[in-house]
Design an enzyme around this catalytic site. Sequence first.
Site, PDB file in Angstrom:
ATOM      1  N   GLU A 170      48.407  35.174  49.161  1.00  0.00           N
ATOM      2  CA  GLU A 170      49.362  34.993  48.062  1.00  0.00           C
ATOM      3  C   GLU A 170      50.128  33.679  48.199  1.00  0.00           C
ATOM      4  O   GLU A 170      51.357  33.652  48.260  1.00  0.00           O
ATOM      5  CB  GLU A 170      50.343  36.171  48.005  1.00  0.00           C
ATOM      6  CG  GLU A 170      49.653  37.482  47.740  1.00  0.00           C
ATOM      7  CD  GLU A 170      50.596  38.663  47.480  1.00  0.00           C
ATOM      8  OE1 GLU A 170      50.204  39.590  46.783  1.00  0.00           O
ATOM      9  OE2 GLU A 170      51.724  38.628  47.981  1.00  0.00           O
ATOM     10  N   GLU A 361      43.522  42.979  46.660  1.00  0.00           N
ATOM     11  CA  GLU A 361      44.632  43.924  46.815  1.00  0.00           C
ATOM     12  C   GLU A 361      44.906  44.576  45.475  1.00  0.00           C
ATOM     13  O   GLU A 361      44.960  43.890  44.438  1.00  0.00           O
ATOM     14  CB  GLU A 361      45.931  43.220  47.246  1.00  0.00           C
ATOM     15  CG  GLU A 361      45.984  42.834  48.675  1.00  0.00           C
ATOM     16  CD  GLU A 361      47.357  42.326  49.099  1.00  0.00           C
ATOM     17  OE1 GLU A 361      48.380  42.811  48.586  1.00  0.00           O
ATOM     18  OE2 GLU A 361      47.391  41.415  49.952  1.00  0.00           O
TER      19      GLU A 361
HETATM   20  C1  BG6 Z   1      51.298  41.917  48.683  1.00  0.00           C
HETATM   21  C2  BG6 Z   1      51.099  41.531  50.111  1.00  0.00           C
HETATM   22  O1  BG6 Z   1      52.366  41.179  48.204  1.00  0.00           O
HETATM   23  O2  BG6 Z   1      51.643  43.228  48.365  1.00  0.00           O
HETATM   24  C3  BG6 Z   1      50.942  42.685  51.078  1.00  0.00           C
HETATM   25  O3  BG6 Z   1      50.029  40.636  50.257  1.00  0.00           O
HETATM   26  C4  BG6 Z   1      51.875  43.801  50.667  1.00  0.00           C
HETATM   27  O4  BG6 Z   1      51.192  42.201  52.370  1.00  0.00           O
HETATM   28  C5  BG6 Z   1      51.457  44.281  49.285  1.00  0.00           C
HETATM   29  O5  BG6 Z   1      51.953  44.845  51.565  1.00  0.00           O
HETATM   30  C6  BG6 Z   1      52.238  45.472  48.786  1.00  0.00           C
HETATM   31  O6  BG6 Z   1      53.600  45.217  48.859  1.00  0.00           O
HETATM   32  P1  BG6 Z   1      54.590  46.196  49.600  1.00  0.00           P
HETATM   33  O7  BG6 Z   1      55.888  45.505  49.578  1.00  0.00           O
HETATM   34  O8  BG6 Z   1      54.594  47.461  48.820  1.00  0.00           O
HETATM   35  O9  BG6 Z   1      54.064  46.385  50.960  1.00  0.00           O
END
Ligand code: BG6
Length: 465
Positions: A170, A361
């Site tokens: 990101e 993701e």
């Molecule tokens: C993304 C990141 O922003 O979102 C991850 O690359 C992160 O590292 C994921 O865990 C989900 O966000 P969160 O804050 O719910 O863990």
Amino acid sequence: MSFPKNFLWGGAVAANQCEGAYNEDGKGLCTQDVTPHGIVGPRTEEPTPDNMKLIGIDFYHRYKEDVKLFAEMGFKVFRTSIAWSRIFPNGDEETPNEKGLQFYDDLFDECHKYGIEPLVTISHYETPLHLAKTYDGWVNRKMIGFYERYVRTIFARYGKKVKYWLTFNEINSVLHEPFLSGGIYTEKDKLSQQDLYQAVHHELVASALATKIGHEMIPDAKIGCMILSMPTYPLTPCPDDVIRTMESVHKNDFFGDVHVRGYYPGYMKRYFRENNIEIKFEPGDEEILKNTVDFVSFSYYMSICETADPAQAKGKGNLMGGVPNPYLEASEWGWQIDPQGLRYVLNYYWDRYQKPLFIVENGLGAVDKLVEKDGVMTVEDDYRIDYLQKHLLQVEEAARDGVDVMGYTSWGCIDLVSASTAELKKRYGYIYVDRNDDGTGTLNRYKKKSFYWYKDVIATNGESL
Ligand code: BG6
């Protein structure tokens, strides 16, 4: 037509959110070791016991059990990151830490044992703390050299085991979370736009350099960028809102554009001019930037709205919140759920870049309840199945639109510590980990209902959706 043949199904994690063992086998401290409350709380001078990441889910010691479970689901690919400070504990030393290198050798071997291809993020929010404190992270040009040494080391070591690489997780999030994303120690409200964008330039050069070196050292490597994607809709059809939306989208597209096209776009040069920002290019930078990526990867959790009306308050969201969309529901953490946004963003990137796309993701962070069913402990996570099902159907739609989608790795395939809030109760996994935010729990693993659901999805290449 459904999902492409050879679609890379799998799951994703990051070292700092699951490995634990924060000071074992020569690992140095990283920025995550001093942020016990994620981005919502202050950072500490030293690691403190309330920091869930220090133990994580103990993946460092239990990875064999976990990879076996991934294999049982039928994973074709497993995305994880290498913790930079396991390889170079301080970040600026000349020689790497052999024990850190050995850990990833063992992990990648374990993946290959089951035919799982590793997809490796080189830097995922875990800059060695020493680099943050001593150099102010990516504000300092010296970071390019430290990153280059790290990259050469891991390419040389794992070139035969890892084909898919991502340079920075990101990368655009540095605009919103400079410490988390860029290891920039200067407080966010004291950081000038000049320094912030100079840091961005250093990361972009480092990323292109990694792509160049990767192509030279590992001829069959596929190297991608990784963007935090958040489709941004105008709140109203008012032209002011539409133009404001375009400008806000440009700030994010800047990162993908440089990675794919190899040069700075005109809209960004205008922004720099009008904001008295002067990016210092060293001789050779322009040439390095021409080393463009093989594919574009991104995270997708939610969409946002944008408006020119200053009276509209920002809502919550993945590191960069936006104005809430009145048509959408939100998760327990206030992240708005928009499956169609995924089809939209896939088409948007494909139209813009004509490069293979990889969703690395996506997922729902929710509170899960461990229950006993037929004598077996499990979680009845129909809400997660519903979220993932709706999103995957939109991926299928995009494939029908003609978008070249390489794969899908859902986030936190095994429960892990949240990046934004550093909690474990915000769970994403198909596999439940018995660990609670008060530090209690056995660390035992249990298969959730979604485990079997995803196994079916993979086995049928999406036909079961
Ligand atoms: C993304 C990141 O922003 O979102 C991850 O690359 C992160 O590292 C994921 O865990 C989900 O966000 P969160 O804050 O719910 O863990």
